[in-house]
Design a protein around this motif. Sequence first.
Motif, mmCIF file in Angstrom:
data_model
loop_
_atom_site.group_PDB
_atom_site.id
_atom_site.type_symbol
_atom_site.label_atom_id
_atom_site.label_comp_id
_atom_site.label_asym_id
_atom_site.label_seq_id
_atom_site.Cartn_x
_atom_site.Cartn_y
_atom_site.Cartn_z
ATOM 1 N N LEU A 173 -6.437 -12.474 -6.103
ATOM 2 C CA LEU A 173 -6.328 -13.983 -5.462
ATOM 3 C C LEU A 173 -6.944 -13.702 -3.993
ATOM 4 O O LEU A 173 -7.940 -14.280 -3.700
ATOM 5 N N HIS A 174 -6.459 -12.953 -3.122
ATOM 6 C CA HIS A 174 -6.663 -12.977 -2.516
ATOM 7 C C HIS A 174 -8.584 -12.835 -1.787
ATOM 8 O O HIS A 174 -9.639 -13.464 -0.687
ATOM 9 N N LYS A 175 -9.433 -12.192 -2.662
ATOM 10 C CA LYS A 175 -11.111 -12.270 -2.649
ATOM 11 C C LYS A 175 -10.876 -13.647 -3.147
ATOM 12 O O LYS A 175 -12.380 -13.915 -2.114
ATOM 13 N N ARG A 181 -0.590 -21.341 2.117
ATOM 14 C CA ARG A 181 0.362 -20.852 1.045
ATOM 15 C C ARG A 181 0.392 -19.498 0.122
ATOM 16 O O ARG A 181 1.022 -19.221 -0.888
ATOM 17 N N LEU A 182 -0.813 -19.159 -0.392
ATOM 18 C CA LEU A 182 -0.871 -17.844 -1.318
ATOM 19 C C LEU A 182 0.202 -17.064 -0.297
ATOM 20 O O LEU A 182 0.536 -16.631 -0.621
ATOM 21 N N ARG A 188 6.859 -14.212 -0.589
ATOM 22 C CA ARG A 188 8.559 -14.256 -1.614
ATOM 23 C C ARG A 188 8.260 -13.857 -2.821
ATOM 24 O O ARG A 188 9.744 -13.068 -3.064
ATOM 25 N N VAL A 189 7.016 -13.168 -3.417
ATOM 26 C CA VAL A 189 7.153 -12.479 -4.184
ATOM 27 C C VAL A 189 7.692 -10.904 -3.401
ATOM 28 O O VAL A 189 8.064 -9.950 -4.938
#
Length: 324
Positions: A173-175, A181-182, A188-189
């Motif tokens: 997802l960072h890519k 928010r991510l 949290r995860v």
Amino acid sequence: MYYVFRGEDLEAVHRNMQYANSLYWIVGVGFVIIFIVCEAWILDYLLKIFGQKIKFTHCCMYSFVGFFVSCITPSASGGQPAQMVFMKKDNIPLHESTIVLMMVTITYKAVLVLYGLLLVIIRPTSIMNFLGDAVFWVYLGIFLNVVVVGAMILLTVKPMIMRHIVVFIFSALHKITNSDRLEKLKFRVERAMEAYVEKAEFMITHKLTMLKIFVITFVQRTILFAITFLVFLSFGIKGAGLVDVTALQGLISVAVDMLPLPGGMGISEHLFLIIFEPMVGSDMTIPIMIVSRGISYYTQLVMSALVSAIAYINFFGRRRNRAL
């Protein structure tokens, strides 16, 4: 419906159903309720181990919601996520609901694996003779359930694998994006995964707890499979044995459990016709299947839908201050 009723004498089917003893059907509906409440008891038992003081009525709602969504989603894949949503409204952390529902799913599918493996190992003549062309689907179901149960056990016994999977997802997802928010979600995860690892290790060390759950689940699933035998009795068919009929119905569940069909619709009826027609004759197979499937699946679906609606109103119909 087209597949089941094409070429059939509907008047004869209706006539045969009229002569049946419906008292057995009422008992069958009771079996469905016991089946659903058994899961509620298991959820209550596991949540209390984790220190969650949840009302038993809420555990019943989780159970009904899970079965309703499972009935209408392919491979019953939507039940557990739906239950997690409702558990979250009761302030149950996601890492706890995840591990609890994983334990429930593992034992639920492990019972099917046990049914299938007993068939493969013992190969009782009284059962093998009736499987016929359905044996391929049974073996496929055994294989798929073994793969899924094995994967879930691995994620429980080796919880760090789950953590690595989560890290990989966030790296991907960072890519795509580096939004704030991510980052907050990742934080949290990561905290949730630490707690998940702790709870998973706790469950691994409590083997007696898992054995109790497995025994209860075995009884729970066998009760549902035995509904077909009650339907046999309602139509006055007494030659078939309780063990044989229950085991054959269990093997149908083994075959269809992992197939991407909501409630196993279509294939369940097809296998029922293949397996039970030689046992009861072509005239009685359709009426027995309609009642058996009607009680074990459609009655379960309707009851679960009604209670799920009540649960939705109870959990989401009014403002409740809960920590996210």
